[in-house]
Scaffold this motif. Sequence first.
Motif, short mmCIF file in Angstrom:
data_model
loop_
_atom_site.label_atom_id
_atom_site.label_comp_id
_atom_site.label_asym_id
_atom_site.label_seq_id
_atom_site.Cartn_x
_atom_site.Cartn_y
_atom_site.Cartn_z
N PHE A 246 0.84 -1.20 0.00
CA PHE A 246 0.00 0.00 0.00
C PHE A 246 0.88 1.25 0.00
O PHE A 246 0.57 2.25 -0.66
N LEU A 247 1.99 1.19 0.72
CA LEU A 247 2.93 2.31 0.73
C LEU A 247 3.51 2.53 -0.66
O LEU A 247 3.57 3.67 -1.15
N PHE A 248 3.92 1.45 -1.33
CA PHE A 248 4.48 1.56 -2.67
C PHE A 248 3.46 2.15 -3.65
O PHE A 248 3.80 2.95 -4.53
N GLU A 249 2.21 1.74 -3.50
CA GLU A 249 1.16 2.17 -4.43
C GLU A 249 0.79 3.64 -4.23
O GLU A 249 0.63 4.40 -5.19
N LYS A 250 0.63 4.05 -2.98
CA LYS A 250 0.16 5.40 -2.69
C LYS A 250 1.27 6.45 -2.72
O LYS A 250 1.03 7.62 -3.03
N PHE A 251 2.48 6.03 -2.39
CA PHE A 251 3.58 7.00 -2.30
C PHE A 251 4.81 6.45 -3.03
O PHE A 251 5.74 5.91 -2.40
N PRO A 280 -8.66 -8.38 -4.89
CA PRO A 280 -7.92 -9.66 -4.95
C PRO A 280 -6.52 -9.51 -5.54
O PRO A 280 -5.59 -10.21 -5.11
N VAL A 281 -6.36 -8.62 -6.51
CA VAL A 281 -5.04 -8.43 -7.12
C VAL A 281 -4.07 -7.84 -6.11
O VAL A 281 -2.92 -8.29 -5.98
N PHE A 282 -4.54 -6.84 -5.35
CA PHE A 282 -3.70 -6.24 -4.31
C PHE A 282 -3.37 -7.28 -3.23
O PHE A 282 -2.24 -7.34 -2.73
N LYS A 283 -4.36 -8.09 -2.87
CA LYS A 283 -4.15 -9.11 -1.85
C LYS A 283 -3.05 -10.08 -2.26
O LYS A 283 -2.19 -10.44 -1.44
N GLU A 284 -3.06 -10.46 -3.53
CA GLU A 284 -2.02 -11.38 -4.01
C GLU A 284 -0.65 -10.72 -3.95
O GLU A 284 0.34 -11.35 -3.55
N ARG A 285 -0.58 -9.43 -4.35
CA ARG A 285 0.70 -8.71 -4.27
C ARG A 285 1.19 -8.62 -2.82
O ARG A 285 2.38 -8.76 -2.54
N ALA A 286 0.26 -8.37 -1.90
CA ALA A 286 0.62 -8.25 -0.48
C ALA A 286 1.18 -9.56 0.05
O ALA A 286 2.15 -9.57 0.83
N GLN A 287 0.59 -10.67 -0.36
CA GLN A 287 1.06 -11.98 0.11
C GLN A 287 2.47 -12.28 -0.43
O GLN A 287 3.30 -12.84 0.28
N LYS A 288 2.71 -11.88 -1.67
CA LYS A 288 4.05 -12.06 -2.23
C LYS A 288 5.06 -11.13 -1.56
O LYS A 288 6.24 -11.48 -1.41
N ALA A 289 4.57 -9.97 -1.14
CA ALA A 289 5.45 -9.01 -0.47
C ALA A 289 5.99 -9.56 0.84
O ALA A 289 7.12 -9.26 1.25
N VAL A 290 5.17 -10.38 1.53
CA VAL A 290 5.63 -10.99 2.79
C VAL A 290 6.84 -11.87 2.53
O VAL A 290 7.83 -11.83 3.27
N VAL A 291 6.77 -12.65 1.45
CA VAL A 291 7.88 -13.54 1.11
C VAL A 291 9.13 -12.72 0.77
O VAL A 291 10.25 -13.06 1.16
#
Length: 648
Positions: A246-251, A280-291
């Motif tokens: 969310f940080l990457f997307e907004k700022f 759902p697309v953002f959710k998938e990106r967020a899950q990959k971001a954890v890894v």
Amino acid sequence: MRGGLGLLSTVSPPPAPAPPPLLCFSRLRLRLHSLFYSDILKVKSRKSVWTVRTRAVTTMASDQENVGHVKQQLAKLFETSLRATVPEELDVEPLVAACTAKFGDYQCNNAMSLWPRIKGKKTEFRGPPAVGQALMKNLPSSEMVEACSVAGPGFVNVTLSKNWIAKIIQKMLIDGIETWAPRLSIQRVVVDFSSPNIAKEMHVGHLRSTIIGDTLARMLEFSNVEVLRRNHVGDWGTQFGMLIEFLFEKFPDWESASGTAIGDLQAFYKASKQKFDEDPVFKERAQKAVVRLQGGEPRYRSAWAQICDISRREFDGVYQRLEVSLEEKGESFYNPYIPGVLEKLSNLGLVEESEGARVIFVEGYERPVIVVKKDGGYNYASTDLAALWYRLNIEKAEWIIYVTDVGQSEHFQMFFKAAKRAGWLPDDDKAYPRASHVGFGLVLGEDGKRFRTRSTEVVRLADLLDEAKARSKAALVERGKDKEWSEEELDKIAKAVGYGAVKYADLKNNRTTNYTFNFDQMLNDKGNTAVYLLYAHARICSIIRKSGKDIEELKKTGSIALNHPDERALGLHLLQFAETVEEACTNLLPNVLCEYLYNLSENFTKFYSNCQVVGSAEETSRLLLCEATAIVMRKCFHLLGIVPVHKL
């Protein structure tokens, strides 16, 4: 609240997270933890390292005698009596307790429990009363004992010498209140408390953990124990993938914004959570971001560190206002140790496969402790096991105390049982090393439900403190007190009274129960409130000031006499300070100290009502008794985290 959810695993163990700027440990030291944690885990198991000790918390070496500890001094006398009365019963410890005034000051209660053991062996005794008589007869002579008697089934009642009480109080005035501190037999304790989640504001739900934990730490520190104050923040979990994306997307230029892009972190968290739930697309990106975060990608680590830093600054602001000190060692600190700890547990045959997860079964529970989830991720139990191992083996703590809500009781019971299976903790809960869960109830609103704002939001802790201070200041102004002080003094006193009222209203309750948050009650200047107690202390200071005497000089030249019954009652209560702190430490109950403080104030009020101080023939003695009361009250305030007020 303490802890967070788990994180996705990779094939290899995750490296240690880069330390945020305000961590107390240096970057180099944390890096060393990352590089060498697997070698450290080769240390022998706790079972072989520790010699299990079953000594009482308060056992002292004979050369550490505490003359301000009445119960301890009497116990030594009765120990001599027991050895003379029943020399063959070597395992009998003196049972000494304070009693009601009509029987005496203290009581030795060994006779009844001794009688079944010696019946038929010691023909000179015909029942518990005879045992009590023998215990009284064999009691060594001592200047502290004025009289003894035996009542009922062998209770040995002891009346203390008023001259001895006066002597001990006077000695404290010269040598300092620290000479009355209990001396516990343990050297190092970890108190795990407060522990909010990163990216979420501290709210009223964190109040209890923070102030209960701080008070326990203060009491243990006063009792000559080294306390490691640990803030086990939730700084390593699935929510960070959501926040970072969310940080990457907004700022997009967040790196050049020096940490100012996010702004209101709470609003930022809510917005990111809404997008996570709806997109759902953002959710998938967020899950990959954890890894990616877990894998150590610099951009993700840097974003994580910035989010943690913003949150930490907000936490620190609250801690400074509450005057609470903590050292942060969050979930991320222990994450590198988890694989090695689980490997050790597996080698002991404790970790089993169950429905795709790795678990530890513990006696008394159908549901096991899950240490690796089906998706390969770690969880709350994984982190807690790694943290416990670290605290026992690396930090060498003898007692680890966890301060969380009672809703987590089952988790800790199961977690402790798993540690016992591993041999890290002894089966005897009174032995050391020891782990204890200090559970506490809910903070309720006047409607009997969880305390919230009118919009059903949780109450921000910073807002609650602001209101406490504002209400306190308004009350002082209404009483005309603002005319006596500068604006700076008024602000300082309003803060001390307001924050103290909030703390005391919580701490005076048994921590295991719920309590109702009510500003009007806690800011009342009558009854068992901090305001009443602070007023009582200020009144004592005023008495001493108005006498015109140099109290420090009186300590050197004057003497205390306790001839009036109310003088003696106050003196006796002062002398029970050490054993009260000891009891509060041993049972992890701050309300025990609150009750003592309130009763001390009541005893002083009775003394002052019936014994003229200034201008009396006993002025010097009574001024010294006033000073002793003020000193003990100030120490109680300090242990409760309350700032005393000297003028109100």
